[in-house]
Design an enzyme around this catalytic site. Structure first.
Site, PDB file in Angstrom:
ATOM      1  N   HIS A  99       0.826  -1.178  -0.031  1.00 13.29           N
ATOM      2  CA  HIS A  99       0.159   0.050   0.125  1.00 13.29           C
ATOM      3  C   HIS A  99       0.944   1.328   0.118  1.00 13.29           C
ATOM      4  CE1 HIS A  99      -2.170   3.249   2.545  1.00 13.29           C
ATOM      5  NE2 HIS A  99      -2.680   3.138   1.279  1.00 13.29           N
ATOM      6  N   SER A 100       0.444   2.253  -1.023  1.00 13.08           N
ATOM      7  CA  SER A 100       1.258   3.521  -0.855  1.00 13.08           C
ATOM      8  C   SER A 100       3.037   3.199  -1.073  1.00 13.08           C
ATOM      9  CB  SER A 100       0.824   4.139   0.224  1.00 13.08           C
ATOM     10  OG  SER A 100       1.503   5.602   0.372  1.00 13.08           O
ATOM     11  N   MET A 101       3.549   3.763  -0.095  1.00  9.60           N
ATOM     12  CA  MET A 101       4.984   3.493  -0.093  1.00  9.60           C
ATOM     13  C   MET A 101       5.627   2.052  -0.095  1.00  9.60           C
ATOM     14  SD  MET A 101       8.035   4.905   2.719  1.00  9.60           S
ATOM     15  CE  MET A 101       7.715   3.356   3.513  1.00  9.60           C
ATOM     16  N   TYR A 171       4.103   7.745  -3.501  1.00  9.28           N
ATOM     17  CA  TYR A 171       3.213   7.071  -4.519  1.00  9.28           C
ATOM     18  C   TYR A 171       3.839   7.154  -6.080  1.00  9.28           C
ATOM     19  CZ  TYR A 171       0.169   8.028  -0.747  1.00  9.28           C
ATOM     20  OH  TYR A 171      -0.403   8.315   0.377  1.00  9.28           O
TER      21      TYR A 171
END
Length: 371
Positions: A99-101, A171
């Site tokens: 998720h994300s990073m 992102y």
């Protein structure tokens, strides 16, 4: 039910939590910047049984040890964390969910894997399949926001844990683990990311960004700030104030692992130096060349109310637009973008919305599975 895990590292340990039978197909879950392994607490119980899900805390996050004094955080450090955990678990090949990073880190692990074995890219923010309100669109229609990375008046380092302005840059960081260890990854699931942060065209701007990382780190060390203690209510309120994408329930889940109770109150666990970490920059040409190594389909699912906001292009995001155009023209046959309702933390706020996409993807044996 889950179990807690600890993996020794030279400066302490990397913490994690695991669900499912240890003999099941391994799935490593990577959280976003300033979050922790609890970000998957509400999602994993909804995913297929028989898999062994391990959600780790990156160094300086959650229950993992902070890096030694005087040592800065670099994005590649998180890739090394993943490699250490995989080695400790004796995993030779596994699925990555980020998720994300965490998705950016996961990508760097597996992108190089495409040179040897094929991985699927699935960036998710909602249900897989025929879902009401779900549309497939081309990359050319995507946009984004790039808020200032300067804290507002009155904000201090220890106060900023989930500010959207500071959450945006991961992102666009390169999908890292996939670039470096392609042979170890069989599938890759990503959330809310385009995969790269483009380097400034101006040399002076690039030099200034490098200098700023160093200066901010030294300034933080000079302040010698003690972590601020808050009541449970105040700690949650601060977390929600700093991140409009979190619900109170989702924030409470993150806080359970993201703060420690002391006699003075709750203290956030994350290392203040994490916010000063060095980022990875690439030119558009480098991004395209890396992505050209991918021989299979790329599926990107973005939330309409996420941090990328597909239909609200911003003039400040020239680097995003440039990358989109390059992807659309060079890798059009390999990339499919799915736009869905939801926010950046849809997997935590509304796990049932994304559990279908993840479950279908995990259970499909053919690496070329598509919508």
């Amino acid at each position: 039910m889950f179990s807690e895990l600890k993996f020794p590292v030279p400066w302490g340990h990397v913490a994690a939590k695991a669900w499912g039978p240890s003999e099941g197909h391994p799935v490593l879950c990577l959280h976003g910047w300033l979050d922790n392994a609890n970000t998957f607490d509400r999602l994993i119980p909804l995913l297929p049984k028989g898999y062994y899900y391990v959600a780790m805390d990156f160094s300086g996050h959650g229950l993992s040890s902070h890096r030694p004094a005087g040592v800065p955080y670099h994005f590649l450090d998180y890739v090394i964390d993943v490699r250490r955990v995989a080695a400790a678990l004796q995993w030779r090949r596994f699925t990555l969910v980020g998720h994300s990073m965490g998705g950016s880190v996961a990508g760097m692990v597996s992108e190089v894997s495409f040179l040897h074995r094929i991985c699927d890219f699935c960036t998710w923010d909602n249900k897989w399949g025929k879902n009401e309100g779900t549309n497939c669109v081309g990359l050319g229609s995507q946009g984004g926001r790039s808020p200032s990375l300067t804290p507002s008046a009155g904000q201090q380092d220890e106060d900023i844990i989930q500010h959207p302005a500071f959450l945006l840059f991961p992102y666009f960081l390169s999908p890292q683990f996939c670039f470096l260890y392609p042979e170890m990854v069989d599938k890759l699931v990503l959330l809310e990311t385009l995969g790269f942060l483009l380097a400034p065209e101006d040399t002076e701007a690039w030099l200034e960004s490098r200098r700023a990382v160093i200066d901010r780190l030294l300034s933080l060390e000079a302040k010698k700030q003690a972590p601020k203690a808050r009541s449970p209510e105040a700690a949650l309120e601060r977390l929600l104030e700093a991140n409009r994408h979190l619900t109170a329930e989702g924030g409470a889940v993150l806080l359970q692992r993201g703060a420690t109770e002391t006699p003075a109150g709750l203290v956030y666990n994350r290392d203040l130096r994490v916010r000063k970490q060095s980022r990875e920059y690439f030119t558009v040409e480098q991004c395209v060349k890396l992505l050209q190594k991918i021989q299979d389909r790329v599926l990107i699912i973005l939330a309409r109310d996420g941090l990328l906001v597909p239909h609200k292009p911003d003039n400040r995001n020239d680097f995003v637009k440039a990358l989109q155009e390059a992807l659309d023209s060079t890798l059009k046959e390999h990339i499919q973008l799915v736009e869905v309702p939801g926010s950046h933390f849809v997997h935590l706020n509304e796990p049932e919305v994304v559990s279908g996409i993840i479950s279908s993807f995990l259970m499909v044996q053919n690496a070329r599975a598509r919508l």
